[in-house]
Design a protein around this motif. Structure first.
Motif, PDB file in Angstrom:
ATOM      1  N   LEU A 180     -94.853 -66.428  74.721  1.00 54.77           N
ATOM      2  CA  LEU A 180     -95.783 -67.419  75.259  1.00 54.77           C
ATOM      3  C   LEU A 180     -97.105 -66.747  75.633  1.00 54.77           C
ATOM      4  O   LEU A 180     -97.115 -65.701  76.281  1.00 54.77           O
ATOM      5  CB  LEU A 180     -95.160 -68.088  76.489  1.00 54.77           C
ATOM      6  N   LEU A 234    -100.386 -66.493  77.788  1.00 54.51           N
ATOM      7  CA  LEU A 234    -100.801 -66.923  79.119  1.00 54.51           C
ATOM      8  C   LEU A 234    -102.133 -66.279  79.479  1.00 54.51           C
ATOM      9  O   LEU A 234    -102.404 -65.141  79.080  1.00 54.51           O
ATOM     10  CB  LEU A 234     -99.755 -66.516  80.171  1.00 54.51           C
ATOM     11  N   PRO A 261    -101.650 -71.791  81.360  1.00 54.26           N
ATOM     12  CA  PRO A 261    -101.348 -72.028  79.949  1.00 54.26           C
ATOM     13  C   PRO A 261    -102.569 -71.809  79.055  1.00 54.26           C
ATOM     14  O   PRO A 261    -103.711 -71.988  79.487  1.00 54.26           O
ATOM     15  CB  PRO A 261    -100.917 -73.509  79.927  1.00 54.26           C
ATOM     16  N   LEU A 267     -98.941 -75.562  73.497  1.00 55.03           N
ATOM     17  CA  LEU A 267     -98.832 -74.203  74.022  1.00 55.03           C
ATOM     18  C   LEU A 267     -99.004 -73.191  72.898  1.00 55.03           C
ATOM     19  O   LEU A 267     -98.435 -73.350  71.818  1.00 55.03           O
ATOM     20  CB  LEU A 267     -97.458 -73.990  74.659  1.00 55.03           C
ATOM     21  N   TRP A 273     -93.845 -74.234  80.104  1.00 53.74           N
ATOM     22  CA  TRP A 273     -94.795 -73.419  80.860  1.00 53.74           C
ATOM     23  C   TRP A 273     -94.386 -73.330  82.338  1.00 53.74           C
ATOM     24  O   TRP A 273     -94.515 -72.267  82.969  1.00 53.74           O
ATOM     25  CB  TRP A 273     -96.206 -74.005  80.733  1.00 53.74           C
ATOM     26  N   ARG A 277     -94.123 -70.052  84.598  1.00 52.03           N
ATOM     27  CA  ARG A 277     -94.971 -69.857  85.770  1.00 52.03           C
ATOM     28  C   ARG A 277     -94.149 -69.605  87.030  1.00 52.03           C
ATOM     29  O   ARG A 277     -94.413 -68.680  87.794  1.00 52.03           O
ATOM     30  CB  ARG A 277     -95.878 -71.064  86.000  1.00 52.03           C
TER      31      ARG A 277
END
Ligand SMILES: [Zn+2]
Length: 287
Positions: A36, A38, A43, A51, A105, A109
């Motif tokens: 992912l 970031l 995001p 995403l 997300w 987080r």
């Protein structure tokens, strides 16, 4: 049914793989493994508003989010500069994201913030290390295992004769009202927390508390438990330390707020907040 925000990630969390270093190493090396993307913990969206995912990075400490149709999905462990902060810019991004992407997300987080807050053992004070593929930390000093925590928060509408109570905090955007909310305390049921918060913040006595829906809230790691309750009267005694104002709104007023009509009695909370889900269901289904 309007789905609650931050739900429906659809990943297989595959808990049985987390304690198996060989299987996790194989997942990291999997040709379909993705990391992912970031910006610190905010995001990053691709051109389609989804995403953004990138290739695995050898130097990253990894949080295993789960399997998407068998393909491993990871998030990086990032060093956060300021814990407990949420930029309004994130809310603008969330308004653009699907509930599914927001849910993926949100897990990344919340996990990141938990790791950043638990670098040291709460039992003996030693530095802890990541284990369980990101779903825990372990203390080399005393052996204590620490697991990502979730804080339960009740969020509720009191109703009285076809109207519901909404309130605003001073830091809300102009015109915004929402459902009252508060942390569940140790030694308290969800029903007791709902009744206590409504009494403390608005002086409203309630009975017949019932569960409506729940959602994760990744600022930093809450589980929002949305409820409806029946008020004994519509008299309000506001706790000015917590709330700036509270008003009773009928079904037509709630529907106008949710529709964003300019003459609505208040500005509704955004769709990804469960207060919006709660108001939507009440305005449609009533009690
Ligand atoms: Zn320890």
């Amino acid at each position: 049914m309007s789905a609650a925000g931050f739900t429906g990630a659809g990943l297989d969390r595959a808990d049985h793989l987390r304690l198996d270093p060989d299987r996790i190493a194989a997942l990291v090396a999997h040709e379909e493994a993705r990391l992912l993307q970031l910006a610190e913990v905010d995001p990053i969206l691709d051109e389609a508003g989804r995403l953004a995912w990138g290739p695995m990075e050898a130097e990253a400490e990894l949080l295993f989010l789960g399997l998407e149709d068998g393909a491993p999905r990871f998030a990086p462990l990032v060093r956060m500069q300021s814990l407990g902060q949420r930029a309004w810019s994130v809310f603008r991004l969330l308004a653009l994201m699907s509930a599914r992407d927001a849910a993926i997300w949100a897990a990344a987080r919340s996990l990141n913030e938990w790791h950043n807050r638990h670098g040291f053992c709460g039992v003996c004070g030693s530095a802890t290390t990541l284990y369980r593929a990101g779903w825990g930390r372990i203390c080399p000093g005393c052996g204590a295992e620490h697991f990502p925590r979730v804080d339960p928060v009740v969020i509720m509408l009191a109703q009285y004769e076809g109207r519901v109570l909404v309130a605003r905090q001073p830091q809300y955007p102009a015109g915004r009202y929402s459902a009252l909310a508060g942390f569940v305390e140790p030694g308290e049921s969800i029903e007791e927390a709902v009744a206590r918060e409504l009494m403390e913040e608005a002086g409203v006595a309630v009975s017949n508390v019932r569960y409506v829906a729940s959602q994760p809230w990744p600022f930093p790691g809450s589980l929002m438990i949305a409820c409806l309750a029946d008020a004994a009267s519509d008299e309000i005694r506001l706790d000015a330390r917590e709330l700036e104002d509270a008003i009773w709104v009928d079904r037509a007023g709630v529907a106008a707020a949710l529709a964003g009509e300019p003459d609505a009695p208040f500005l509704a909370p955004p769709p990804f907040a469960i207060a919006n889900t709660l108001l939507t269901r009440w305005s449609r289904d009533g009690s």
